[in-house]
Design a protein around this motif. Sequence first.
Motif, PDB file in Angstrom:
ATOM      1  N   PHE A 490       0.803  -1.225   0.000  1.00 44.57           N
ATOM      2  CA  PHE A 490       0.000   0.000   0.000  1.00 44.57           C
ATOM      3  C   PHE A 490       0.837   1.277   0.000  1.00 44.57           C
ATOM      4  CE2 PHE A 490      -2.738  -3.260   2.020  1.00 44.57           C
ATOM      5  CZ  PHE A 490      -3.677  -3.339   0.997  1.00 44.57           C
ATOM      6  N   ILE A 491       2.031   1.183  -0.577  1.00 44.99           N
ATOM      7  CA  ILE A 491       2.852   2.387  -0.763  1.00 44.99           C
ATOM      8  C   ILE A 491       2.057   3.459  -1.507  1.00 44.99           C
ATOM      9  CG2 ILE A 491       4.747   3.281  -2.190  1.00 44.99           C
ATOM     10  CD1 ILE A 491       5.800   2.239   0.358  1.00 44.99           C
ATOM     11  N   TRP A 492       1.293   3.042  -2.486  1.00 40.15           N
ATOM     12  CA  TRP A 492       0.562   3.991  -3.338  1.00 40.15           C
ATOM     13  C   TRP A 492      -0.539   4.723  -2.576  1.00 40.15           C
ATOM     14  CZ3 TRP A 492      -4.652   2.969  -4.265  1.00 40.15           C
ATOM     15  CH2 TRP A 492      -5.095   1.676  -3.930  1.00 40.15           C
ATOM     16  N   ILE A 493      -0.904   4.254  -1.396  1.00 40.77           N
ATOM     17  CA  ILE A 493      -1.845   4.983  -0.538  1.00 40.77           C
ATOM     18  C   ILE A 493      -1.087   5.804   0.502  1.00 40.77           C
ATOM     19  CG2 ILE A 493      -3.712   4.783   1.146  1.00 40.77           C
ATOM     20  CD1 ILE A 493      -4.597   2.229  -0.186  1.00 40.77           C
ATOM     21  N   LYS A 494      -0.031   5.238   1.053  1.00 49.08           N
ATOM     22  CA  LYS A 494       0.669   5.868   2.174  1.00 49.08           C
ATOM     23  C   LYS A 494       1.503   7.071   1.757  1.00 49.08           C
ATOM     24  CE  LYS A 494       0.966   1.632   4.964  1.00 49.08           C
ATOM     25  NZ  LYS A 494       1.863   0.622   5.573  1.00 49.08           N
ATOM     26  N   TYR A 495       2.055   7.054   0.546  1.00 49.66           N
ATOM     27  CA  TYR A 495       2.913   8.158   0.106  1.00 49.66           C
ATOM     28  C   TYR A 495       2.045   9.325  -0.363  1.00 49.66           C
ATOM     29  CZ  TYR A 495       7.327   5.490   0.163  1.00 49.66           C
ATOM     30  OH  TYR A 495       8.441   4.777   0.535  1.00 49.66           O
ATOM     31  N   VAL A 496       2.008  10.382   0.442  1.00 49.99           N
ATOM     32  CA  VAL A 496       1.178  11.542   0.119  1.00 49.99           C
ATOM     33  C   VAL A 496       1.631  12.212  -1.176  1.00 49.99           C
ATOM     34  CG1 VAL A 496       2.599  13.135   1.475  1.00 49.99           C
ATOM     35  CG2 VAL A 496       0.186  13.648   1.102  1.00 49.99           C
ATOM     36  N   GLN A 497       2.910  12.004  -1.550  1.00 46.84           N
ATOM     37  CA  GLN A 497       3.436  12.657  -2.756  1.00 46.84           C
ATOM     38  C   GLN A 497       2.662  12.274  -4.013  1.00 46.84           C
ATOM     39  OE1 GLN A 497       5.265  11.243  -0.430  1.00 46.84           O
ATOM     40  NE2 GLN A 497       7.018  12.513   0.115  1.00 46.84           N
ATOM     41  N   PHE A 498       2.104  11.062  -4.051  1.00 50.93           N
ATOM     42  CA  PHE A 498       1.347  10.650  -5.230  1.00 50.93           C
ATOM     43  C   PHE A 498       0.094  11.503  -5.427  1.00 50.93           C
ATOM     44  CE2 PHE A 498       3.257   6.257  -4.449  1.00 50.93           C
ATOM     45  CZ  PHE A 498       4.157   6.368  -5.491  1.00 50.93           C
ATOM     46  N   TYR A 499      -0.396  12.111  -4.355  1.00 54.23           N
ATOM     47  CA  TYR A 499      -1.681  12.811  -4.400  1.00 54.23           C
ATOM     48  C   TYR A 499      -1.536  14.328  -4.337  1.00 54.23           C
ATOM     49  CZ  TYR A 499      -3.436   8.121  -3.518  1.00 54.23           C
ATOM     50  OH  TYR A 499      -3.708   6.777  -3.612  1.00 54.23           O
ATOM     51  N   GLN A 500      -0.319  14.834  -4.442  1.00 57.30           N
ATOM     52  CA  GLN A 500      -0.141  16.280  -4.421  1.00 57.30           C
ATOM     53  C   GLN A 500      -0.607  16.873  -5.745  1.00 57.30           C
ATOM     54  OE1 GLN A 500       3.965  16.854  -3.227  1.00 57.30           O
ATOM     55  NE2 GLN A 500       3.349  17.098  -1.108  1.00 57.30           N
ATOM     56  N   ALA A 501      -1.413  17.920  -5.640  1.00 52.74           N
ATOM     57  CA  ALA A 501      -2.081  18.471  -6.818  1.00 52.74           C
ATOM     58  C   ALA A 501      -1.113  19.059  -7.834  1.00 52.74           C
ATOM     59  CB  ALA A 501      -3.088  19.536  -6.387  1.00 52.74           C
ATOM     60  N   ASN A 502      -0.034  19.668  -7.358  1.00 58.85           N
ATOM     61  CA  ASN A 502       0.807  20.428  -8.287  1.00 58.85           C
ATOM     62  C   ASN A 502       2.163  19.801  -8.561  1.00 58.85           C
ATOM     63  OD1 ASN A 502       1.702  20.829  -5.719  1.00 58.85           O
ATOM     64  ND2 ASN A 502       1.982  23.038  -5.875  1.00 58.85           N
ATOM     65  N   VAL A 503       2.433  18.602  -8.023  1.00 53.55           N
ATOM     66  CA  VAL A 503       3.773  18.032  -8.204  1.00 53.55           C
ATOM     67  C   VAL A 503       3.698  16.551  -8.566  1.00 53.55           C
ATOM     68  CG1 VAL A 503       6.089  17.848  -7.230  1.00 53.55           C
ATOM     69  CG2 VAL A 503       4.538  19.602  -6.373  1.00 53.55           C
ATOM     70  N   PRO A 504       3.495  16.217  -9.847  1.00 51.43           N
ATOM     71  CA  PRO A 504       3.626  14.808 -10.230  1.00 51.43           C
ATOM     72  C   PRO A 504       5.097  14.400 -10.215  1.00 51.43           C
ATOM     73  CG  PRO A 504       3.270  16.158 -12.169  1.00 51.43           C
ATOM     74  CD  PRO A 504       3.145  17.078 -10.985  1.00 51.43           C
ATOM     75  N   PHE A 505       5.353  13.128 -10.054  1.00 50.32           N
ATOM     76  CA  PHE A 505       6.716  12.584 -10.009  1.00 50.32           C
ATOM     77  C   PHE A 505       7.552  13.248  -8.914  1.00 50.32           C
ATOM     78  CE2 PHE A 505       5.242  11.658 -14.294  1.00 50.32           C
ATOM     79  CZ  PHE A 505       5.502  10.298 -14.366  1.00 50.32           C
ATOM     80  N   TYR A 506       6.923  13.392  -7.729  1.00 54.24           N
ATOM     81  CA  TYR A 506       7.658  13.939  -6.596  1.00 54.24           C
ATOM     82  C   TYR A 506       8.367  12.779  -5.892  1.00 54.24           C
ATOM     83  CZ  TYR A 506       8.591  17.006  -2.570  1.00 54.24           C
ATOM     84  OH  TYR A 506       9.197  17.759  -1.585  1.00 54.24           O
ATOM     85  N   ASN A 507       9.322  12.152  -6.590  1.00 52.45           N
ATOM     86  CA  ASN A 507      10.079  11.047  -6.011  1.00 52.45           C
ATOM     87  C   ASN A 507      11.550  11.119  -6.419  1.00 52.45           C
ATOM     88  OD1 ASN A 507       9.497   9.975  -8.759  1.00 52.45           O
ATOM     89  ND2 ASN A 507       7.553   9.346  -7.840  1.00 52.45           N
ATOM     90  N   TYR A 508      11.826  11.122  -7.729  1.00 49.89           N
ATOM     91  CA  TYR A 508      13.230  11.137  -8.150  1.00 49.89           C
ATOM     92  C   TYR A 508      14.012  12.350  -7.640  1.00 49.89           C
ATOM     93  CZ  TYR A 508      12.084  14.537 -11.806  1.00 49.89           C
ATOM     94  OH  TYR A 508      11.683  15.668 -12.477  1.00 49.89           O
ATOM     95  N   PRO A 509      13.366  13.534  -7.369  1.00 44.49           N
ATOM     96  CA  PRO A 509      14.159  14.631  -6.803  1.00 44.49           C
ATOM     97  C   PRO A 509      14.840  14.264  -5.485  1.00 44.49           C
ATOM     98  CG  PRO A 509      12.113  15.506  -7.669  1.00 44.49           C
ATOM     99  CD  PRO A 509      12.000  14.006  -7.731  1.00 44.49           C
TER     100      PRO A 509
END
Length: 581
Positions: A490-509
């Motif tokens: 359930f990483i895809w639920i727990k990581y709030v970054q996936f649901y941020q309105a203005n920042v897709p792909f907030y991971n590789y940074p």
Amino acid sequence: MKTSTAPSKWNLTNLLPCGPDTEQFHNHVTSLKETLASLEGNEQSAPFNENELHTLAKLIQQVESAESFYYCLTTEKTDTALLASIHTNISALKSHIRLLVSKQQEKVSHMSDEQFEEWFSYTKEKRFLKDLKTDSKSSTEETVSNFAAETLTSLENIYAQARQNLTVQVELAGEKTELSFAESSHAALSHRDSSTRNHVFRELNRTLEKQAGLFASIYNAMVDLRLKEQQVRSTDDLEESLKVNGISKPVLDAMWTAVDRSLPGLTVYLNIKARESGKEKISWHDLMTSSQETSDEIPFPEAVSGISDALAPIDRNQSTFINETIQSGWVDADPRDTKPPGGFCAPFMPEDESRISLNYDNSIDSARRLAHELGHAWHFKQMKNAPTLTFSDDTFEMTTAETASIFFETAYIDHLIENTSDALVKKAILGAKIERSLNYLMAIRGAFLFENRFYEARKKGPKDAEQLEHLSLQSQKEAFGSSLSEYEPFIWIKYVQFYQANVPFYNYPYSLGFLLSIGLLDRAKKDPHFTRKYQGFLSETGLLPLEELVEKHFDINLAHTDFWEQAIHQITQDIEQYRQL
């Protein structure tokens, strides 16, 4: 290590005219809407004059400060429904301002050379010229983008409320009780007792499994909306993300290539941990929590002092900044169940301040997180606060932000390791450092692979919760080199970054910032001019792409794998040191 009194509660009273009262904050946002309405009423056939442009630039800064203030208030005991309404109003304000700027850009583009020269002669703020002469979206594209931004914000709010409404039934100390999502997430990864961690982790995942359909619907809707916006604008979210983060695709590819080549050396640590625990392989949860086995505690004042001491040999100004920040009430470290997992640093650029929120629990990990957020605050302090007609969302490079924050974090952890005489504690801290490194290079790589692949899969239609879970597990397995016994469904639920309105792909940074920061820390030990170069690098955030700034200030070509491989080599050296201990 010396300790001192360190206030652990922030001061929100001196940031905005309204203070922390939610009703007054609502009135403040309403006054910003009135300022915008007044500007819109002044629109003529010609572009705004300089006074009007300055008013618009000031309004943009005020809206950004209001947005930061909103995030601060979400951690307080406030009316969540009213806050959600305020957030929606702020999002609408940003959309209307972007549309107004787009209209100004369009007017400038239609001016003759003579008209432009005459208009420009009365404009002293040359930054406005750069903002208005940029390639503008068509009115249709701008309308679609604004609709998408507002709808994505609404979906982000729905996600936040759905997560906040979750309750997890657990048994603690022989008594049945309910935990919030934030409380259970924290306990599942950070509770001192391993049996309690495992119990809460299982119950949290059982709860998420029951609600997975709702979260799948939200995430499907967000990605579908972004894909439709891409079609209208003929763009690609990853390409736009790379542009906003100041790097090219060859840089991202070079970094991931270096990580892939280094997987055999990195997974050595996972094998060591498996042998230590008497298992063939450890699980994702084992890896994410094994650093908690140390009982060593770091009280908040001691953490502040340690971070300051760690930075003193690099830059005395950074060390002084840490102490001043704490004493000025920028940090709220008191644990509260209203705070999200992790922490955040909210900038207030016009006020030349920031505010940091985290749940400090005296663990080494919370001390590390404090250093991380203070790195963000230092970065914001170095940035030039010039008037601009763009929102920082559109120009602020998360790659640079994460470089600055992880720079502080790593300097502090290295300081702890070097100044710890107890071999067992030293090994525990070094293990925690390595596990954090693997999180940046493996767990976050898995999140990137999942997001990238889901965007492709979503083009063919919506995916249900089971399909999302399967895609997430596949991505994690690849990122960890198939070295774990179980992964997190359930990483895809727990990581709030996936649901941020203005920042897709907030991971590789995070991954890029991590490797760049440890590479720069290595240079800090060898280059007598590093302090000046690093300050110049941070101060020019957004003025040039990160890729160009790194080459300008440090003569590093990020599109070559050499730099990334050298940075990763430091992690394999840590693993070898751990093995010897």
